[in-house]
Design a protein around this motif. Structure first.
Motif, PDB file in Angstrom:
ATOM      1  N   GLY A   1      -7.021 -14.378  11.318  1.00  7.17           N
ATOM      2  CA  GLY A   1      -6.498 -13.213  10.612  1.00  7.17           C
ATOM      3  C   GLY A   1      -7.418 -12.018  10.747  1.00  7.17           C
ATOM      4  N   LEU A   2      -8.724 -12.245  10.618  1.00 11.54           N
ATOM      5  CA  LEU A   2      -9.685 -11.151  10.820  1.00 11.54           C
ATOM      6  C   LEU A   2      -9.612 -10.616  12.247  1.00 11.54           C
ATOM      7  CD1 LEU A   2     -12.840 -12.392   8.891  1.00 11.54           C
ATOM      8  CD2 LEU A   2     -11.453 -10.388   8.384  1.00 11.54           C
ATOM      9  N   PHE A   3      -9.460 -11.531  13.179  1.00  8.75           N
ATOM     10  CA  PHE A   3      -9.330 -11.127  14.579  1.00  8.75           C
ATOM     11  C   PHE A   3      -8.082 -10.267  14.766  1.00  8.75           C
ATOM     12  CE2 PHE A   3      -8.031 -11.882  19.003  1.00  8.75           C
ATOM     13  CZ  PHE A   3      -9.200 -11.510  19.657  1.00  8.75           C
ATOM     14  N   GLU A   4      -6.990 -10.669  14.171  1.00  2.16           N
ATOM     15  CA  GLU A   4      -5.735  -9.914  14.247  1.00  2.16           C
ATOM     16  C   GLU A   4      -5.873  -8.533  13.603  1.00  2.16           C
ATOM     17  OE1 GLU A   4      -1.665  -8.911  14.733  1.00  2.16           O
ATOM     18  OE2 GLU A   4      -2.895 -10.418  15.725  1.00  2.16           O
ATOM     19  N   ILE A   5      -6.502  -8.486  12.437  1.00  2.00           N
ATOM     20  CA  ILE A   5      -6.658  -7.207  11.727  1.00  2.00           C
ATOM     21  C   ILE A   5      -7.537  -6.249  12.524  1.00  2.00           C
ATOM     22  CG2 ILE A   5      -7.682  -6.137   9.681  1.00  2.00           C
ATOM     23  CD1 ILE A   5      -6.709  -8.682   8.133  1.00  2.00           C
ATOM     24  N   PHE A   6      -8.645  -6.748  13.066  1.00  2.86           N
ATOM     25  CA  PHE A   6      -9.538  -5.860  13.819  1.00  2.86           C
ATOM     26  C   PHE A   6      -8.956  -5.475  15.173  1.00  2.86           C
ATOM     27  CE2 PHE A   6     -13.039  -7.596  11.062  1.00  2.86           C
ATOM     28  CZ  PHE A   6     -13.255  -6.406  10.400  1.00  2.86           C
ATOM     29  N   SER A   7      -8.184  -6.346  15.798  1.00  3.65           N
ATOM     30  CA  SER A   7      -7.620  -6.004  17.106  1.00  3.65           C
ATOM     31  C   SER A   7      -6.439  -5.043  16.972  1.00  3.65           C
ATOM     32  CB  SER A   7      -7.212  -7.258  17.874  1.00  3.65           C
ATOM     33  OG  SER A   7      -6.167  -7.930  17.205  1.00  3.65           O
ATOM     34  N   SER A   8      -5.639  -5.200  15.915  1.00  4.23           N
ATOM     35  CA  SER A   8      -4.493  -4.301  15.746  1.00  4.23           C
ATOM     36  C   SER A   8      -4.846  -3.066  14.917  1.00  4.23           C
ATOM     37  CB  SER A   8      -3.333  -5.045  15.080  1.00  4.23           C
ATOM     38  OG  SER A   8      -3.649  -5.356  13.745  1.00  4.23           O
ATOM     39  N   ARG A   9      -5.985  -3.101  14.242  1.00  2.74           N
ATOM     40  CA  ARG A   9      -6.456  -2.012  13.379  1.00  2.74           C
ATOM     41  C   ARG A   9      -5.464  -1.651  12.280  1.00  2.74           C
ATOM     42  NH1 ARG A   9     -11.069   0.299  15.843  1.00  2.74           N
ATOM     43  NH2 ARG A   9     -11.158  -0.195  18.051  1.00  2.74           N
ATOM     44  N   SER A  10      -4.746  -2.686  11.804  1.00  2.00           N
ATOM     45  CA  SER A  10      -3.816  -2.461  10.694  1.00  2.00           C
ATOM     46  C   SER A  10      -3.707  -3.736   9.876  1.00  2.00           C
ATOM     47  CB  SER A  10      -2.436  -2.055  11.211  1.00  2.00           C
ATOM     48  OG  SER A  10      -1.860  -3.105  11.947  1.00  2.00           O
ATOM     49  N   SER A  11      -3.283  -3.567   8.654  1.00  2.00           N
ATOM     50  CA  SER A  11      -3.110  -4.697   7.751  1.00  2.00           C
ATOM     51  C   SER A  11      -1.807  -5.418   8.072  1.00  2.00           C
ATOM     52  CB  SER A  11      -3.081  -4.201   6.298  1.00  2.00           C
ATOM     53  OG  SER A  11      -2.768  -5.268   5.431  1.00  2.00           O
ATOM     54  N   PRO A  12      -1.801  -6.746   7.988  1.00  4.52           N
ATOM     55  CA  PRO A  12      -0.557  -7.466   8.235  1.00  4.52           C
ATOM     56  C   PRO A  12       0.449  -7.334   7.088  1.00  4.52           C
ATOM     57  CG  PRO A  12      -2.289  -8.998   7.670  1.00  4.52           C
ATOM     58  CD  PRO A  12      -2.914  -7.647   7.771  1.00  4.52           C
ATOM     59  N   LEU A  13       0.003  -6.813   5.962  1.00  7.00           N
ATOM     60  CA  LEU A  13       0.875  -6.638   4.803  1.00  7.00           C
ATOM     61  C   LEU A  13       0.926  -5.159   4.424  1.00  7.00           C
ATOM     62  CD1 LEU A  13      -0.370  -9.582   2.571  1.00  7.00           C
ATOM     63  CD2 LEU A  13       1.773  -9.455   3.804  1.00  7.00           C
ATOM     64  N   PRO A  14       2.035  -4.723   3.837  1.00  2.00           N
ATOM     65  CA  PRO A  14       2.090  -3.336   3.356  1.00  2.00           C
ATOM     66  C   PRO A  14       1.048  -3.097   2.261  1.00  2.00           C
ATOM     67  CG  PRO A  14       4.275  -4.338   3.358  1.00  2.00           C
ATOM     68  CD  PRO A  14       3.297  -5.417   3.668  1.00  2.00           C
ATOM     69  N   THR A  15       0.556  -1.881   2.193  1.00  2.00           N
ATOM     70  CA  THR A  15      -0.485  -1.529   1.231  1.00  2.00           C
ATOM     71  C   THR A  15      -0.043  -1.776  -0.206  1.00  2.00           C
ATOM     72  OG1 THR A  15      -1.244   0.155   2.774  1.00  2.00           O
ATOM     73  CG2 THR A  15      -2.051   0.311   0.533  1.00  2.00           C
ATOM     74  N   ALA A  16       1.218  -1.490  -0.506  1.00  7.42           N
ATOM     75  CA  ALA A  16       1.718  -1.703  -1.872  1.00  7.42           C
ATOM     76  C   ALA A  16       1.659  -3.178  -2.252  1.00  7.42           C
ATOM     77  CB  ALA A  16       3.152  -1.193  -1.994  1.00  7.42           C
ATOM     78  N   PHE A  17       1.951  -4.064  -1.321  1.00  3.23           N
ATOM     79  CA  PHE A  17       1.905  -5.495  -1.594  1.00  3.23           C
ATOM     80  C   PHE A  17       0.467  -5.957  -1.815  1.00  3.23           C
ATOM     81  CE2 PHE A  17       2.450 -10.025  -0.376  1.00  3.23           C
ATOM     82  CZ  PHE A  17       3.389 -10.349  -1.345  1.00  3.23           C
ATOM     83  N   VAL A  18      -0.456  -5.441  -1.011  1.00  4.42           N
ATOM     84  CA  VAL A  18      -1.874  -5.791  -1.173  1.00  4.42           C
ATOM     85  C   VAL A  18      -2.379  -5.301  -2.528  1.00  4.42           C
ATOM     86  CG1 VAL A  18      -4.200  -5.443  -0.257  1.00  4.42           C
ATOM     87  CG2 VAL A  18      -2.293  -5.795   1.302  1.00  4.42           C
ATOM     88  N   LEU A  19      -1.976  -4.105  -2.916  1.00  5.73           N
ATOM     89  CA  LEU A  19      -2.378  -3.570  -4.214  1.00  5.73           C
ATOM     90  C   LEU A  19      -1.811  -4.405  -5.359  1.00  5.73           C
ATOM     91  CD1 LEU A  19      -3.931  -1.358  -5.667  1.00  5.73           C
ATOM     92  CD2 LEU A  19      -1.863   0.047  -5.592  1.00  5.73           C
ATOM     93  N   MET A  20      -0.577  -4.887  -5.217  1.00  8.41           N
ATOM     94  CA  MET A  20       0.019  -5.741  -6.249  1.00  8.41           C
ATOM     95  C   MET A  20      -0.733  -7.068  -6.354  1.00  8.41           C
ATOM     96  SD  MET A  20       2.135  -6.129  -8.654  1.00  8.41           S
ATOM     97  CE  MET A  20       3.331  -4.844  -8.487  1.00  8.41           C
ATOM     98  N   ILE A  21      -1.109  -7.646  -5.230  1.00 10.77           N
ATOM     99  CA  ILE A  21      -1.898  -8.892  -5.251  1.00 10.77           C
ATOM    100  C   ILE A  21      -3.224  -8.638  -5.950  1.00 10.77           C
ATOM    101  CG2 ILE A  21      -3.126 -10.566  -3.807  1.00 10.77           C
ATOM    102  CD1 ILE A  21      -0.912 -10.138  -1.712  1.00 10.77           C
TER     103      ILE A  21
END
Length: 133
Positions: free
Chosen positions: A26-46
């Motif tokens: 997951g870290l590899f995916e986030i750093f390679s795509s330079r974006s979060s796999p989830l919408p920001t609103a969902f991350v904020l709700m979590i």
């Protein structure tokens, strides 16, 4: 089935190994795509749910208000980070990323994480042996 200590320990080790490798992917995916796999609103709700849950948990454990707020913030951040990296790892795997890396490397990483996970569990259980929570 889980009464056997070997089976129980092996199951815990395998799950921890898969969990840790998935977070790494997951870290590899986030750093390679330079974006979060989830919408920001969902991350904020979590984060909000985990922050409130952590704050209430630590208040019940006897921490004062400021300490429980800080501990709740750390819990919220940590659990949000874990959840986002897990989702990123699943997206990476489903997108064919494991075949790009190679199954041998992924299986080797799971094996190394199984060993590291069991060492962490044994060290923590030894350190917490005299504490009653």
């Amino acid at each position: 089935m889980f009464e056997n200590p070997f089976v129980r320990t092996l199951t815990i080790a395998a799950l921890m190994g898969i969990f840790l490798v998935d977070m790494g992917l997951g870290l590899f995916e986030i750093f390679s795509s330079r974006s979060s796999p989830l919408p920001t609103a969902f991350v904020l709700m979590i984060f909000a749910v985990m922050f409130i849950g952590g704050m209430v948990f630590y208040e019940k454990q006897g921490l004062n208000t400021v300490s429980s707020l800080v501990a709740g913030a750390f819990a919220g951040f940590g659990l949000s980070f874990v959840f986002v990296t897990l989702v990123g790892g699943v997206q990476f795997a489903l997108g064919g990323g494991i075949s790009v890396l190679g199954w041998e490397q992924v299986i080797s990483a799971v094996a190394a994480c199984m060993i590291a996970g069991i060492i962490m569990i044994k060290v923590l259980s030894h350190k917490l042996e005299n504490h009653f929570y």
